[in-house]
Design a protein around this motif. Structure first.
Motif, short mmCIF file in Angstrom:
data_model
loop_
_atom_site.label_atom_id
_atom_site.label_comp_id
_atom_site.label_asym_id
_atom_site.label_seq_id
_atom_site.Cartn_x
_atom_site.Cartn_y
_atom_site.Cartn_z
N PHE A 1 0.85 -1.19 0.00
CA PHE A 1 0.00 0.00 0.00
C PHE A 1 0.88 1.24 0.00
O PHE A 1 2.11 1.15 0.14
N MET A 2 0.24 2.39 -0.18
CA MET A 2 0.94 3.68 -0.19
C MET A 2 0.45 4.50 1.00
O MET A 2 -0.71 4.40 1.39
N TYR A 3 1.32 5.30 1.58
CA TYR A 3 0.88 6.22 2.63
C TYR A 3 1.71 7.48 2.57
O TYR A 3 2.77 7.50 1.92
N GLN A 4 1.23 8.51 3.24
CA GLN A 4 2.01 9.75 3.34
C GLN A 4 2.37 9.99 4.79
O GLN A 4 1.55 9.76 5.68
N CYS A 5 3.60 10.48 5.01
CA CYS A 5 4.06 10.76 6.37
C CYS A 5 4.45 12.23 6.46
O CYS A 5 5.17 12.76 5.62
N ARG B 1 10.29 14.97 6.92
CA ARG B 1 10.40 16.28 6.27
C ARG B 1 11.86 16.70 6.15
O ARG B 1 12.31 17.15 5.10
N ALA B 2 12.61 16.51 7.24
CA ALA B 2 14.03 16.91 7.20
C ALA B 2 14.82 16.02 6.24
O ALA B 2 15.70 16.49 5.51
N ALA B 3 14.52 14.71 6.25
CA ALA B 3 15.28 13.78 5.41
C ALA B 3 15.03 14.02 3.92
O ALA B 3 15.91 13.78 3.10
N SER B 4 13.83 14.50 3.59
CA SER B 4 13.49 14.66 2.18
C SER B 4 13.64 16.11 1.70
O SER B 4 13.78 16.35 0.51
N GLY B 5 13.58 17.05 2.64
CA GLY B 5 13.55 18.46 2.26
C GLY B 5 12.20 18.88 1.72
O GLY B 5 12.03 20.02 1.28
N ALA B 6 11.24 17.96 1.75
CA ALA B 6 9.89 18.25 1.25
C ALA B 6 8.93 18.41 2.43
O ALA B 6 9.27 18.10 3.57
N SER B 7 7.73 18.89 2.16
CA SER B 7 6.76 19.15 3.23
C SER B 7 6.18 17.86 3.81
O SER B 7 5.65 17.86 4.92
N PHE B 8 6.21 16.78 3.04
CA PHE B 8 5.78 15.46 3.51
C PHE B 8 6.34 14.44 2.53
O PHE B 8 6.85 14.83 1.46
N VAL B 9 6.27 13.15 2.87
CA VAL B 9 6.76 12.13 1.94
C VAL B 9 5.64 11.15 1.60
O VAL B 9 4.73 10.93 2.38
N GLY C 1 22.31 12.35 -2.58
CA GLY C 1 21.44 12.62 -1.44
C GLY C 1 20.01 12.14 -1.55
O GLY C 1 19.22 12.32 -0.62
N SER C 2 19.62 11.54 -2.66
CA SER C 2 18.23 11.07 -2.78
C SER C 2 17.91 10.03 -1.71
O SER C 2 18.64 9.06 -1.55
N PRO C 3 16.81 10.23 -0.99
CA PRO C 3 16.36 9.17 -0.08
C PRO C 3 15.76 8.03 -0.91
O PRO C 3 15.03 8.29 -1.87
N ILE C 4 16.09 6.79 -0.58
CA ILE C 4 15.61 5.65 -1.37
C ILE C 4 14.58 4.82 -0.60
O ILE C 4 13.48 4.59 -1.09
#
Ligand SMILES: [Zn+2]
Ligand SMILES: [Zn+2]
Length: 146
Positions: A21-25, A31-39, A76-79
């Protein structure tokens, strides 16, 4: 078969079969690990996820006890991330996928840590932190019949 890669292309991976399944965190660590507002992540059985190139460039950071976030040390891409307690699955960062994984968002996690500028869209359930394991189990069984 799904595949993906980091920004510089050193790390390549593939997923056989369907993601669970897919989810958003929305937590502060994601947020810090991705630099984005959510993953946005997909949960995949560990034995269906394979790094096909660039293993030597893969670095890991222990962001919580026994939970590691694996990323490309060159770009630096999170995998993906994986925890000791949930070893049977990996959580793959959807932004690195090349194809549509087919599954869609099942729930929103750590909504209590959400960035103030983010508005959550859609009717999927929202949880202040992790959903109860019983709830998660439900998503496991509905998506793969396992
Ligand atoms: Zn890279
Ligand atoms: Zn998170």
């Amino acid at each position: 078969m799904l595949n993906g890669a980091c920004l510089c292309g050193r790390i390549q991976y593939e997923i056989t079969g369907e993601p669970r399944f897919m989810y958003q965190c929305y937590c502060g660590k994601c947020r810090a690990a991705s630099g984005a507002s959510f993953v946005t992540n997909i949960i995949v059985d560990t034995d269906r996820f394979r790094i096909t190139a660039g293993k030597e460039s893969l670095a890991a950071f222990e962001s919580s006890p026994k939970k590691f976030r694996h990323f490309c040390s060159a770009c630096g891409s999170p995998i993906y991330s994986q925890g000791e307690k949930t070893k049977q699955v990996v959580s793959v960062r959807c932004g690195t996928l090349r194809q549509d994984p087919g599954v869609r968002i099942a729930y929103h996690a750590f909504v209590s840590s959400k960035a103030p500028w983010v508005d959550i869209c859609g009717d999927q359930p929202q949880f202040p932190d992790w959903p109860d394991p019983a709830v998660v189990r439900q998503f496991f069984t509905t998506s793969n019949g396992a």
